[in-house]
Motif scaffolding. Structure first.
Motif: not given
Length: 286
Positions: A91, A94-95, A98, A170, A178, A181-182, A184-186, A189
């Motif tokens: 976590m 990656s945070a 990115y 992206e 999006c 954060i969305q 990155l998560l959807r 990752l």
């Protein structure tokens, strides 16, 4: 059409084959020996009669280790330390990786230089211990997890992987509404499973085998991980059950090695394909 190989090519292939066989023997033999010693009579192991195959089969060493309650306490500690450390590392890494993969990030070069600086220099053991102590983290799981949460090397590998992802994906997600954060998560990752699996495996193995941090930061025996128990048997020479008879001491060492190594050996085949992909990407792009 059959291509005829030259003598030099055949010799090269034969040399590589011999080298590969030698490496396999070097890596496999210790595992076979340790397992054979763990199920052999202690006297046979001590006298050096066990070289490859077990002698006088017995499970006495495993019985002594498995029925010791301290084993399962330390096992549980190791599992939770490894799980929490691996999840938080992925976590946090990656945070951080990115935004560092984006050229528009203000101060990006300075942050990268500061991160690279930590590859060469660190605060040292005593300052790190003092920080952990002042934060009140001694004898807690966070003393094991937080000091080594982010590896700079893993950070650069993940940043390089993120940079290689198509920006059009992206941009399309951003157009669809999006946020960062969305995205990155959807988007990012889910496409980064190879590098996540690679870093996760390295992190899990390192934490599973770690014992030095526990020696420094933990005083409560109920918090000790499995490797401390293994260390006490292998190095300190203490009995698993305390001050007991030492008639199975040698075989217990090997039984503990098998028990401590088995989970990692079982997990690796399931994530091998992601591990290979992530290693190749890190080597080519890094």
């Amino acid at each position: 059409m059959k291509i005829r190989e030259s003598l030099a090519s055949r010799l090269f292939d034969a040399f590589n084959t011999v080298i590969m066989i030698g490496l396999v023997i070097v890596m496999v033999y210790p595992m076979i020996f340790v397992f054979s010693a763990s199920i052999s009579e202690n006297a046979m192991v001590v006298s050096g009669q066990v070289l490859l195959w077990p002698k006088s089969l017995t499970l006495a060493a495993y019985e002594r280790v498995v029925f010791n309650p301290d084993l399962w306490v330390s096992y549980w500690n190791t599992i939770r330390y490894t799980f929490v450390h691996t999840v938080l590392t992925l976590m946090a890494t990656s945070a951080m990786a990115y935004p560092l993969a984006k050229k528009w990030l203000p101060g990006r070069r300075v942050i990268l230089l500061m991160a690279a600086f930590t590859l060469l220099f660190s605060g040292g053991l005593i300052p790190t211990f003092l920080v952990v102590q002042k934060l009140g983290l001694l004898n807690t799981i966070w003393a094991i997890v937080l000091p080594s949460l982010i590896s700079t090397w893993h950070l650069f590998i993940m940043r390089t992987f993120f940079e290689a992802l198509p920006e059009e994906l992206e941009d399309a997600a951003t157009i669809d509404g999006c946020g960062t954060i969305q995205v990155l998560l959807r988007i990012v990752l889910p496409l980064s499973l190879p590098v996540l699996a690679t870093i996760g495996l390295y992190t899990a193995v390192n934490q599973w085998n770690a014992f030095f941090d526990a020696l420094i930061y933990l005083n409560d025996r109920s918090m000790y991980p499995l490797q401390i128990m293994l260390r006490n048997i292998l190095i300190a020479g203490s009995n698993v059950q305390g001050e007991g008879d030492m008639s199975h001491m040698e075989t217990m060492k090997y039984a503990m090695i098998i028990i401590a190594t088995l989970p990692i050996l079982c997990i690796y085949p399931f994530i091998q394909k992601y591990f290979i992909q992530g290693s190749m990407i890190g080597g080519i792009k890094g």
